[in-house]
Design a protein around this motif. Structure first.
Motif, PDB file in Angstrom:
ATOM      1  N   ASN A  23       0.826  -1.210   0.000  1.00  0.00           N
ATOM      2  CA  ASN A  23       0.000   0.000   0.000  1.00  0.00           C
ATOM      3  C   ASN A  23       0.861   1.262   0.000  1.00  0.00           C
ATOM      4  O   ASN A  23       0.581   2.208  -0.738  1.00  0.00           O
ATOM      5  CB  ASN A  23      -0.948   0.017   1.199  1.00  0.00           C
ATOM      6  CG  ASN A  23      -2.102  -0.948   1.032  1.00  0.00           C
ATOM      7  OD1 ASN A  23      -2.342  -1.472  -0.051  1.00  0.00           O
ATOM      8  ND2 ASN A  23      -2.812  -1.195   2.113  1.00  0.00           N
ATOM      9  N   GLN A  24       1.904   1.284   0.820  1.00  0.00           N
ATOM     10  CA  GLN A  24       2.790   2.454   0.883  1.00  0.00           C
ATOM     11  C   GLN A  24       3.533   2.659  -0.437  1.00  0.00           C
ATOM     12  O   GLN A  24       3.624   3.773  -0.931  1.00  0.00           O
ATOM     13  CB  GLN A  24       3.790   2.315   2.036  1.00  0.00           C
ATOM     14  CG  GLN A  24       3.192   2.544   3.404  1.00  0.00           C
ATOM     15  CD  GLN A  24       2.573   3.924   3.519  1.00  0.00           C
ATOM     16  OE1 GLN A  24       1.351   4.061   3.552  1.00  0.00           O
ATOM     17  NE2 GLN A  24       3.403   4.938   3.566  1.00  0.00           N
ATOM     18  N   GLN A  26       2.675   1.584  -3.364  1.00  0.00           N
ATOM     19  CA  GLN A  26       1.708   1.888  -4.415  1.00  0.00           C
ATOM     20  C   GLN A  26       1.396   3.385  -4.476  1.00  0.00           C
ATOM     21  O   GLN A  26       1.111   3.912  -5.550  1.00  0.00           O
ATOM     22  CB  GLN A  26       0.440   1.086  -4.142  1.00  0.00           C
ATOM     23  CG  GLN A  26      -0.548   1.051  -5.265  1.00  0.00           C
ATOM     24  CD  GLN A  26      -1.758   0.219  -4.875  1.00  0.00           C
ATOM     25  OE1 GLN A  26      -2.359   0.456  -3.826  1.00  0.00           O
ATOM     26  NE2 GLN A  26      -2.090  -0.755  -5.686  1.00  0.00           N
ATOM     27  N   LEU A  27       1.480   4.059  -3.330  1.00  0.00           N
ATOM     28  CA  LEU A  27       1.200   5.501  -3.294  1.00  0.00           C
ATOM     29  C   LEU A  27       2.194   6.307  -4.122  1.00  0.00           C
ATOM     30  O   LEU A  27       1.913   7.457  -4.468  1.00  0.00           O
ATOM     31  CB  LEU A  27       1.194   6.001  -1.845  1.00  0.00           C
ATOM     32  CG  LEU A  27       0.048   5.498  -0.976  1.00  0.00           C
ATOM     33  CD1 LEU A  27       0.231   5.943   0.473  1.00  0.00           C
ATOM     34  CD2 LEU A  27      -1.294   5.966  -1.531  1.00  0.00           C
ATOM     35  N   THR A  28       3.350   5.726  -4.455  1.00  0.00           N
ATOM     36  CA  THR A  28       4.346   6.445  -5.247  1.00  0.00           C
ATOM     37  C   THR A  28       4.065   6.369  -6.746  1.00  0.00           C
ATOM     38  O   THR A  28       4.741   7.034  -7.531  1.00  0.00           O
ATOM     39  CB  THR A  28       5.769   5.893  -4.985  1.00  0.00           C
ATOM     40  OG1 THR A  28       5.860   4.565  -5.514  1.00  0.00           O
ATOM     41  CG2 THR A  28       6.099   5.914  -3.502  1.00  0.00           C
ATOM     42  N   ARG A  31      -1.403   7.354 -10.486  1.00  0.00           N
ATOM     43  CA  ARG A  31      -2.679   6.797 -10.942  1.00  0.00           C
ATOM     44  C   ARG A  31      -3.143   7.496 -12.209  1.00  0.00           C
ATOM     45  O   ARG A  31      -3.791   6.887 -13.056  1.00  0.00           O
ATOM     46  CB  ARG A  31      -3.746   6.943  -9.859  1.00  0.00           C
ATOM     47  CG  ARG A  31      -3.595   5.988  -8.725  1.00  0.00           C
ATOM     48  CD  ARG A  31      -4.731   6.189  -7.751  1.00  0.00           C
ATOM     49  NE  ARG A  31      -4.728   5.126  -6.769  1.00  0.00           N
ATOM     50  CZ  ARG A  31      -5.667   4.991  -5.859  1.00  0.00           C
ATOM     51  NH1 ARG A  31      -6.668   5.846  -5.807  1.00  0.00           N
ATOM     52  NH2 ARG A  31      -5.613   4.011  -4.993  1.00  0.00           N
ATOM     53  N   TYR A 164      -2.088  -0.413  -9.542  1.00  0.00           N
ATOM     54  CA  TYR A 164      -2.232   1.028  -9.270  1.00  0.00           C
ATOM     55  C   TYR A 164      -3.376   1.365  -8.304  1.00  0.00           C
ATOM     56  O   TYR A 164      -3.318   2.400  -7.646  1.00  0.00           O
ATOM     57  CB  TYR A 164      -2.515   1.785 -10.584  1.00  0.00           C
ATOM     58  CG  TYR A 164      -1.342   1.921 -11.506  1.00  0.00           C
ATOM     59  CD1 TYR A 164      -0.641   3.122 -11.604  1.00  0.00           C
ATOM     60  CD2 TYR A 164      -0.930   0.862 -12.307  1.00  0.00           C
ATOM     61  CE1 TYR A 164       0.409   3.268 -12.480  1.00  0.00           C
ATOM     62  CE2 TYR A 164       0.127   0.999 -13.186  1.00  0.00           C
ATOM     63  CZ  TYR A 164       0.803   2.194 -13.261  1.00  0.00           C
ATOM     64  OH  TYR A 164       1.847   2.330 -14.124  1.00  0.00           O
ATOM     65  N   ARG A 167      -6.197  -1.547  -2.971  1.00  0.00           N
ATOM     66  CA  ARG A 167      -5.434  -1.405  -1.728  1.00  0.00           C
ATOM     67  C   ARG A 167      -5.982  -2.356  -0.705  1.00  0.00           C
ATOM     68  O   ARG A 167      -7.088  -2.680  -0.611  1.00  0.00           O
ATOM     69  CB  ARG A 167      -5.540   0.027  -1.205  1.00  0.00           C
ATOM     70  CG  ARG A 167      -4.757   0.995  -2.082  1.00  0.00           C
ATOM     71  CD  ARG A 167      -4.435   2.250  -1.292  1.00  0.00           C
ATOM     72  NE  ARG A 167      -3.330   2.995  -1.804  1.00  0.00           N
ATOM     73  CZ  ARG A 167      -3.243   3.576  -2.978  1.00  0.00           C
ATOM     74  NH1 ARG A 167      -4.200   3.462  -3.809  1.00  0.00           N
ATOM     75  NH2 ARG A 167      -2.194   4.258  -3.336  1.00  0.00           N
TER      76      ARG A 167
END
Length: 167
Positions: A23-24, A26-28, A31, A164, A167
């Motif tokens: 999750n962390q 993926q935030l980078t 989207r 992307y 979560r």
């Protein structure tokens, strides 16, 4: 398809083992870039459908134009992915950074290579269409290339939410 399926399952198991890391990390990801690429590939698949329809009607010039449009949209996808990959590498993110990035880079690069192959296939089809090699009685090659392009699009439609969004 089988290789992607195995990678998707491996991704799901790895993610289940370390949801917070995935999750962390993926935030980078962007989207927006992923969404634009999704819309680009869906549109390119529509163009391919129109190209197949045109050749079945004996409209070679229209077929070539639709396929050129799909090819160009493939180029847009490639350009966006190169920008994404460059940003990750500039931030010292590699496949060995963590499990998420190993899957993100391997899955998206593997897909990227399939898009490039699809663009090569479209190029050969376009050239043959322009030489009169396909028509209403013989368009199997156009349909075969279209099937490959749709497969690449379908894989991205799974890959985009998997990597992307979810979560």
């Amino acid at each position: 398809m089988l290789a992607f399926g195995v990678l998707f399952v491996a991704y799901a198991f790895a993610r289940a083992d370390d949801v917070e890391l995935f999750n962390q990390s993926q935030l980078t990801l962007s989207r927006t870039s992923g969404l634009i690429n999704t819309l680009v590939l869906i549109t390119s698949s529509y163009f391919v459908v129109r190209g197949v329809s045109a050749i079945k009607q004996g409209l070679s010039d229209k077929c070539a134009h639709w396929l050129i449009g799909a090819f160009l949209l493939g180029g847009v996808f490639v350009g966006i992915k190169i920008a994404e990959f460059s940003a990750k590498f500039a931030a010292d993110i590699t496949m060995s950074t963590n499990n998420f990035y190993m899957f993100y880079l391997s899955l998206t690069f593997f897909h990227f290579m399939h898009v490039l192959m699809g663009m090569v296939i479209l190029t050969f089809i376009i050239l043959k269409v322009r030489r009169g090699g396909y028509g209403p009685q013989d368009y199997v090659g156009v349909e075969t290339g279209a099937s490959f392009w749709h497969m690449v699009d379908f894989l991205w439609i799974i890959l985009f939410p998997l990597v992307y969004i979810i979560r």
